[in-house]
Design an enzyme around this catalytic site. Structure first.
Site, mmCIF file in Angstrom:
data_model
loop_
_atom_site.group_PDB
_atom_site.id
_atom_site.type_symbol
_atom_site.label_atom_id
_atom_site.label_comp_id
_atom_site.label_asym_id
_atom_site.label_seq_id
_atom_site.Cartn_x
_atom_site.Cartn_y
_atom_site.Cartn_z
ATOM 1 N N CYS A 277 -12.821 -21.136 -4.919
ATOM 2 C CA CYS A 277 -13.844 -21.969 -5.871
ATOM 3 C C CYS A 277 -14.649 -20.995 -6.564
ATOM 4 O O CYS A 277 -14.570 -20.836 -7.794
ATOM 5 C CB CYS A 277 -14.851 -22.927 -5.179
ATOM 6 S SG CYS A 277 -13.609 -24.318 -4.348
HETATM 7 N N1 LIG Z 1 -11.233 -25.158 -0.930
HETATM 8 C C1 LIG Z 1 -12.414 -25.584 -1.288
HETATM 9 O O1 LIG Z 1 -13.253 -25.328 -0.745
HETATM 10 C C2 LIG Z 1 -12.802 -26.513 -2.783
HETATM 11 C C3 LIG Z 1 -14.072 -27.187 -2.525
HETATM 12 C C4 LIG Z 1 -14.205 -28.072 -3.618
HETATM 13 C C5 LIG Z 1 -13.360 -28.247 -4.597
HETATM 14 N N2 LIG Z 1 -12.068 -27.664 -4.300
HETATM 15 C C6 LIG Z 1 -10.883 -27.768 -5.449
HETATM 16 O O2 LIG Z 1 -10.149 -28.711 -4.988
HETATM 17 C C7 LIG Z 1 -8.852 -28.349 -5.394
HETATM 18 C C8 LIG Z 1 -7.879 -28.079 -4.202
HETATM 19 O O3 LIG Z 1 -8.399 -27.110 -3.543
HETATM 20 P P1 LIG Z 1 -7.921 -26.645 -2.098
HETATM 21 O O4 LIG Z 1 -8.715 -25.607 -1.592
HETATM 22 O O5 LIG Z 1 -7.865 -27.945 -1.427
HETATM 23 O O6 LIG Z 1 -6.335 -26.214 -2.486
HETATM 24 P P2 LIG Z 1 -5.228 -26.031 -1.602
HETATM 25 O O7 LIG Z 1 -4.306 -24.708 -1.833
HETATM 26 O O8 LIG Z 1 -5.676 -25.538 0.037
HETATM 27 O O9 LIG Z 1 -4.205 -27.428 -1.342
HETATM 28 C C9 LIG Z 1 -3.613 -27.762 -2.665
HETATM 29 C C10 LIG Z 1 -2.319 -28.381 -2.097
HETATM 30 O O10 LIG Z 1 -1.801 -29.181 -3.130
HETATM 31 C C11 LIG Z 1 -0.430 -28.925 -3.061
HETATM 32 N N3 LIG Z 1 0.324 -29.120 -4.236
HETATM 33 C C12 LIG Z 1 0.268 -28.382 -5.357
HETATM 34 N N4 LIG Z 1 1.183 -28.961 -6.326
HETATM 35 C C13 LIG Z 1 1.406 -30.164 -5.863
HETATM 36 C C14 LIG Z 1 2.056 -31.153 -6.464
HETATM 37 N N5 LIG Z 1 2.306 -31.186 -7.843
HETATM 38 N N6 LIG Z 1 2.204 -32.143 -5.828
HETATM 39 C C15 LIG Z 1 1.703 -32.245 -4.599
HETATM 40 N N7 LIG Z 1 1.243 -31.535 -3.850
HETATM 41 C C16 LIG Z 1 0.680 -30.348 -4.678
HETATM 42 C C17 LIG Z 1 -0.410 -27.710 -2.430
HETATM 43 O O11 LIG Z 1 1.241 -27.416 -1.534
HETATM 44 C C18 LIG Z 1 -1.294 -27.513 -1.337
HETATM 45 O O12 LIG Z 1 -1.103 -27.947 -0.097
HETATM 46 C C19 LIG Z 1 -8.930 -27.266 -6.411
HETATM 47 O O13 LIG Z 1 -9.289 -27.688 -7.772
HETATM 48 C C20 LIG Z 1 -10.253 -26.641 -5.946
HETATM 49 O O14 LIG Z 1 -11.026 -25.944 -6.878
HETATM 50 C C21 LIG Z 1 -11.791 -26.890 -3.415
#
Ligand SMILES: NC(=O)c1ccc[n+]([C@@H]2O[C@H](COP(=O)([O-])OP(=O)(O)OC[C@H]3O[C@@H](n4cnc5c(N)ncnc54)[C@H](O)[C@@H]3O)[C@@H](O)[C@H]2O)c1
Length: 443
Positions: A277
């Site tokens: 992030c």
């Molecule tokens: N990690 C955090 O603490 C956090 C906090 C707030 C917001 N975010 C935001 O949330 C979003 C997700 O972050 P995250 O940390 O959960 O990411 P992550 O990489 O942990 O998880 C994302 C998941 O999406 C899957 N994926 C990717 N493309 C896909 C598709 N087309 N169809 C189905 N699944 C798919 C991946 O395999 C993965 O399991 C990002 O935009 C991030 O900036 C993250």
């Protein structure tokens, strides 16, 4: 299935009665806890992820993110939902929540390819009465300019036949005292109806929904929260370098300053930024600002300061080795911490990993210790991967320097102080530890 004329009323009824089926697309650090929350709130919750290992883990009720216990994962199956890598269950969902990654390209520009893939998938099964909510962090305009056109190709009308919203996530993995589910959640809808329906849904899993006037306002609110953090960490990192020269300890300064109950909040210095992030999100706004002939100089400046931190730690370690008539080249270095922050297992964008590469490039022989990251694939001099070494007093004495990059609560810092020779501490982890043998340098 709902008919387009009364789609909104029928969806509202289904959410209220918890007959609504929820689908989460992307089951990572954000999507998994979200799925658990909907499941625990009484909604049948389906999960879609392109990563088959995550799909298998969810269906087996197995933990795959360290701080999310198996009992939580099992709640998804107990809700009647299941995980899949195919889209066959998607049409049965009343609400589809997208939580896919939003990384940067190598040129540090937004890579929204996962959002586009998700948009194509959701559009292919869109039906009247569905609510689609994007949760991925992204630049203002993504929901309307990127997601909506894919969904609108169905011929269904947004705000009447289907509903579209943006609601950012406040998940902060492993943060003690705050879970995203205890916090207010910002929601912006494409139309008033979209907002009302999304608010109704999220109101079932958070104590307070904060409605805003548009998806753009909600997208911008999320970026503002993270840019605030990014800029303030840049500021404290810069203050650290100035105060260091004056012989003033930044950690002591922040402790003193934070006793002021208004107009100040503490941020702490470190070896650089990590995670999915804070190091990434500000560049989404920087990129979008160009379209409007604007730049965002605070973001650029904080980015420069923060990006220089690993280099500073490397230089400081080399200087301290030099004092002992040693060169970095050939020294044995133990990195304590490769996760990007305290008490988690996430290594994305981690400064610890950057330092590992930089120390190796400088000719040092590097080991690491991280109780949350037992293995690192593809790393090490031969590229065969590395294993976290066990901390033993006798082995610690063999390292020329121990470089601490996180203050994990599970690490025995007393043992480091008793047995290591030189400790370069970037996180004030050695505060209060009696360093019997080690020379401790804050960097
Ligand atoms: N990690 C955090 O603490 C956090 C906090 C707030 C917001 N975010 C935001 O949330 C979003 C997700 O972050 P995250 O940390 O959960 O990411 P992550 O990489 O942990 O998880 C994302 C998941 O999406 C899957 N994926 C990717 N493309 C896909 C598709 N087309 N169809 C189905 N699944 C798919 C991946 O395999 C993965 O399991 C990002 O935009 C991030 O900036 C993250």
């Amino acid at each position: 299935m709902a008919h387009s004329g009364n789609s909104a009323a029928e969806l509202a009824r289904r959410i209220e009665s918890k007959e609504a089926v929820v689908a989460i697309l992307g089951l990572g650090y954000v999507g998994l806890p979200l799925a658990v929350s909907f499941a625990r709130a009484g909604f049948k919750t389906h999960c879609f992820d392109s990563d088959r290992r995550k799909v298998a883990a969810i269906n087996a009720g197995r933990r795959y993110i360290r701080h999310i216990p198996a009992s939580d994962v099992r709640a998804i199956g107990e809700s009647g939902g299941r995980a899949s890598a195919s889209l066959k269950d998607l049409p049965s969902a009343d609400a589809v929540v997208i939580a896919v990654p939003t990384p940067l390209t190598p040129q540090r520009e937004p890579d929204i390819s996962h959002i586009i893939e998700a948009a194509v998938a959701v559009a292919s099964t869109l039906r009247p009465g569905q609510l689609v909510s994007l949760e991925s962090t992204t630049y203002p305009g993504t929901t309307r300019e990127v997601l909506l056109p894919f969904l609108a190709r169905s011929g269904l009308k947004p705000g009447r036949d289907f509903f579209l919203a943006y609601s950012p996530e406040r998940e902060d993995p492993a943060r003690a005292g705050h879970s995203a589910r205890d916090l207010p959640k910002v929601v912006g809808g494409l139309t008033r109806r979209c907002l009302d329906l999304a608010s109704l849904l999220y109101g079932k899993i958070v104590p307070e929904v904060v409605p805003v006037s548009s998806p753009e306002a909600a997208e911008a609110a999320k970026l503002t929260e993270n840019i605030f953090r990014f800029v303030n960490i840049g500021l404290v990192n810069e203050l650290k370098t100035v105060f260091d020269r004056m012989g003033v300890d930044i950690w002591e300064v922040v402790e003193a300053a934070k006793t002021k109950p208004f107009g100040y909040m503490p941020f702490y210095p470190g070896p650089g930024l990590g995670g999915h992030c804070i190091p990434i999100d500000p560049y989404y706004l920087l990129w979008k600002a160009r379209e409007y002939g604007r730049t965002a100089r605070f973001i650029e400046l904080a980015g420069e300061v923060n990006a220089a931190m690993p280099d500073r730690v490397l230089r400081r370690t080399a200087e301290e080795l030099n004092r002992e008539r040693k060169s970095l080249n050939g020294s044995r270095i133990l990195l304590v911490g490769v996760a990007y922050k305290n008490d988690i297992d996430d290594v994305r964008e981690s400064p610890g990993l950057k330092l590992l590469d930089m120390f190796e490039a400088g000719g040092a022989r590097v080991d690491y210790h991280d109780p949350h990251v037992p293995r690192l694939a593809g790393r090490g001099a031969d590229g065969k991967g590395m294993k976290s070494v066990v901390l033993r007093a006798s082995a610690l004495a063999e390292y020329d320097a121990v470089v601490v990059t996180v203050a994990h609560s599970k690490v025995n810092y007393r043992m480091l102080g008793e047995s290591a020779r030189l400790i370069v501490d970037t996180k004030n982890a050695m505060a209060g530890v009696d360093a019997v043998r080690a020379r401790v340098v804050k960097a």
